[in-house]
Motif scaffolding. Structure first.
Motif, PDB file in Angstrom:
ATOM      1  N   ALA A   1       0.822  -1.217   0.000  1.00 61.09           N
ATOM      2  CA  ALA A   1       0.000   0.000   0.000  1.00 61.09           C
ATOM      3  C   ALA A   1       0.853   1.264   0.000  1.00 61.09           C
ATOM      4  O   ALA A   1       0.345   2.364  -0.200  1.00 61.09           O
ATOM      5  CB  ALA A   1      -0.924   0.010   1.212  1.00 61.09           C
TER       6      ALA A   1
ATOM      7  N   THR B   1       2.361   2.676   2.571  1.00 60.32           N
ATOM      8  CA  THR B   1       1.990   3.520   3.700  1.00 60.32           C
ATOM      9  C   THR B   1       2.725   3.020   4.942  1.00 60.32           C
ATOM     10  O   THR B   1       3.223   1.884   4.982  1.00 60.32           O
ATOM     11  CB  THR B   1       0.473   3.495   3.971  1.00 60.32           C
ATOM     12  OG1 THR B   1       0.069   2.151   4.266  1.00 60.32           O
ATOM     13  CG2 THR B   1      -0.305   4.026   2.784  1.00 60.32           C
TER      14      THR B   1
ATOM     15  N   SER C   1       2.516   3.277   9.484  1.00 63.45           N
ATOM     16  CA  SER C   1       1.788   3.659  10.696  1.00 63.45           C
ATOM     17  C   SER C   1       2.846   4.022  11.726  1.00 63.45           C
ATOM     18  O   SER C   1       3.741   3.215  12.009  1.00 63.45           O
ATOM     19  CB  SER C   1       0.918   2.497  11.186  1.00 63.45           C
ATOM     20  OG  SER C   1       0.391   2.777  12.462  1.00 63.45           O
TER      21      SER C   1
ATOM     22  N   LYS D   1      -2.013   6.528  11.083  1.00 60.94           N
ATOM     23  CA  LYS D   1      -2.111   5.408  10.153  1.00 60.94           C
ATOM     24  C   LYS D   1      -2.248   5.924   8.722  1.00 60.94           C
ATOM     25  O   LYS D   1      -2.679   7.049   8.494  1.00 60.94           O
ATOM     26  CB  LYS D   1      -3.293   4.515  10.507  1.00 60.94           C
ATOM     27  CG  LYS D   1      -3.180   3.872  11.878  1.00 60.94           C
ATOM     28  CD  LYS D   1      -4.339   2.934  12.152  1.00 60.94           C
ATOM     29  CE  LYS D   1      -4.189   2.259  13.515  1.00 60.94           C
ATOM     30  NZ  LYS D   1      -5.315   1.345  13.808  1.00 60.94           N
ATOM     31  N   ASN D   2      -1.838   5.068   7.798  1.00 60.37           N
ATOM     32  CA  ASN D   2      -1.975   5.359   6.369  1.00 60.37           C
ATOM     33  C   ASN D   2      -1.231   6.634   5.961  1.00 60.37           C
ATOM     34  O   ASN D   2      -1.728   7.446   5.180  1.00 60.37           O
ATOM     35  CB  ASN D   2      -3.456   5.479   5.980  1.00 60.37           C
ATOM     36  CG  ASN D   2      -4.225   4.210   6.264  1.00 60.37           C
ATOM     37  OD1 ASN D   2      -3.714   3.104   6.044  1.00 60.37           O
ATOM     38  ND2 ASN D   2      -5.447   4.351   6.762  1.00 60.37           N
TER      39      ASN D   2
ATOM     40  N   ARG E   1       1.322   8.038   3.671  1.00 66.88           N
ATOM     41  CA  ARG E   1       1.871   7.567   2.396  1.00 66.88           C
ATOM     42  C   ARG E   1       3.360   7.889   2.289  1.00 66.88           C
ATOM     43  O   ARG E   1       3.836   8.875   2.842  1.00 66.88           O
ATOM     44  CB  ARG E   1       1.126   8.210   1.226  1.00 66.88           C
ATOM     45  CG  ARG E   1      -0.342   7.775   1.133  1.00 66.88           C
ATOM     46  CD  ARG E   1      -1.023   8.320  -0.109  1.00 66.88           C
ATOM     47  NE  ARG E   1      -1.018   9.783  -0.133  1.00 66.88           N
ATOM     48  CZ  ARG E   1      -0.451  10.520  -1.073  1.00 66.88           C
ATOM     49  NH1 ARG E   1       0.172   9.937  -2.071  1.00 66.88           N
ATOM     50  NH2 ARG E   1      -0.525  11.840  -1.025  1.00 66.88           N
TER      51      ARG E   1
END
Length: 386
Positions: free
Chosen positions: A126, A128, A130, A139-140, A142
């Motif tokens: 993804a 990404t 955390s 979280k997430n 990038r």
């Protein structure tokens, strides 16, 4: 072998604010820990933890972050002690050294902060991460990197990652542990590498990396720095920082290209690499005032490090040789004379009359010394059985 892989974080406005605040809080706390360490005579990490851990936890830092903050401070003092011992901060009693020893180590508000797998997790597919912050777990977040960097992260990432803020942009530098290739124990010869300023690197195989472009770039950057320093405004100082980083990246890229060319040639031909041991050369060499800037901007150490780690990854033998007389000795007959070096580019032997480029001659001498060092290292020192 450990290699750092850098990725660029691309947080939204709220995430960027949280990351920035986190760095400032942990570095402010690190300055407090440093003051405590200085007051107690820089105790060992375990003792320092007894003096500071509870207070760090009470101030809002997580358990792991508090531990890393203490370790960061202790590591900074270890590095300082090593620099003092090596004389990098002047002689005992010098003004610079006394000033350094008279105050605790300080950390910039945006200084790097290490995170382990309990504080930071990666989602490679993804793209990404955390990460823990003083505002809670983000979280997430990038990140962006090259395909090769992503592949290295997926296969080899292990250990801590450092969060860095540079000019308002956030980066993560992850540690990747790569297995070393088995070293070629029977090289067919050695490639002598002569490092210099006019020619960045000259090898005994005929490859020459001219330094003309780098030196022109540095001269242009130096002229721009002089103009910006004369202004002295905040905008000028900000531009000075940007210019400095740009020049460093430019030189590092050139050194990467040169080192890759040298190591690739050695790997393809089954040979080793011989480099000069130039440790302390800036202290030994005496130059005119107009030449000192070039000497101190010479990035021979960085190029040597790039060659060393690339050779380690490729299994190419690497040896360091004594640089004494490599520029004055004839590679054909072995005659040593200062007058053999006619000028920067010309070598003319007074004994056998051979004429060649001075850097080519030096690279052949380094090549021969490299073979001798490798052979001496492989010879048995055990006395013969009577």
């Amino acid at each position: 072998m450990k290699i750092g892989v850098q990725v660029k974080l691309m947080p939204d406005a709220a995430q960027a604010s949280a990351l920035s605040a986190t760095l400032r809080v942990v570095n402010e706390r690190a300055n407090w820990v440093s003051a405590v360490a200085f007051e107690h005579g820089v105790p060992r990490e375990y003792e320092l933890r007894k003096h500071t851990y509870s207070e760090l936890k009470a101030s809002g830092l997580g358990a792991q972050v508090a531990q890393h903050t203490i370790k960061k401070v202790r590591d900074a003092y270890t590095t300082l002690k090593a620099n003092l011992r090596a004389g990098n901060l002047g002689r005992p009693g010098s003004k610079r050294r006394v000033k350094t020893e008279s105050k605790p180590v300080m950390f910039r508000p945006e200084a790097a902060q290490p995170f382990d797998d309990r504080c930071l997790s990666w989602q490679y597919h993804a793209r990404t991460v955390s990460i823990w912050t003083t505002a809670g777990r983000l979280k997430n977040v990038r990140f962006a990197c090259s395909a090769n960097a992503l592949k290295m992260l997926c296969e080899y990432r292990k250990g801590e990652s450092d969060l860095i803020e540079r000019g308002g942009v956030f980066y993560l530098v992850a540690v990747c542990e790569i297995s070393e290739a088995p070293v070629n124990e029977n090289p067919s010869g050695f490639i002598g590498v002569d490092l210099g300023i006019v020619n960045i690197a000259t090898t005994s195989t005929g490859y020459r990396a001219a330094g003309r472009g780098v030196n022109r770039h540095r001269k242009r950057q130096q002229d721009l720095r002089t103009k910006l320093q004369a202004k002295g405004t905040k905008s000028a100082k900000r531009r000075l920082k940007l210019r400095g980083r740009k020049e460093s990246r430019h030189v590092a890229n050139i050194n990467h290209v040169i080192s890759k060319k040298i190591v690739t040639t050695a790997e393809r031909t089954g040979r080793g690499i011989a480099l000069e041991d130039l440790t302390g050369i800036r202290d030994r060499v005496r130059l005119r005032k107009d030449q000192r800037t070039q000497l101190h901007a010479w990035s021979f150490h960085q190029l040597g490090q790039f060659i060393a780690y690339k050779a380690l990854r490729a299994g190419v033998p690497l040896v360091y040789v004594d640089p004494a007389y490599t520029s004055q000795q004839c590679s054909q007959c072995g005659h040593i004379d200062r007058k053999n070096r006619v000028d920067q580019a010309t070598f003319a032997c007074r004994a056998c009359g051979v004429i060649m480029h001075a850097d080519d001659n030096a690279s052949h001498n380094i090549n021969r010394k490299g073979e001798a060092v490798w052979t001496a290292g492989r010879e048995s020192r055990v006395p013969a059985t009577p």
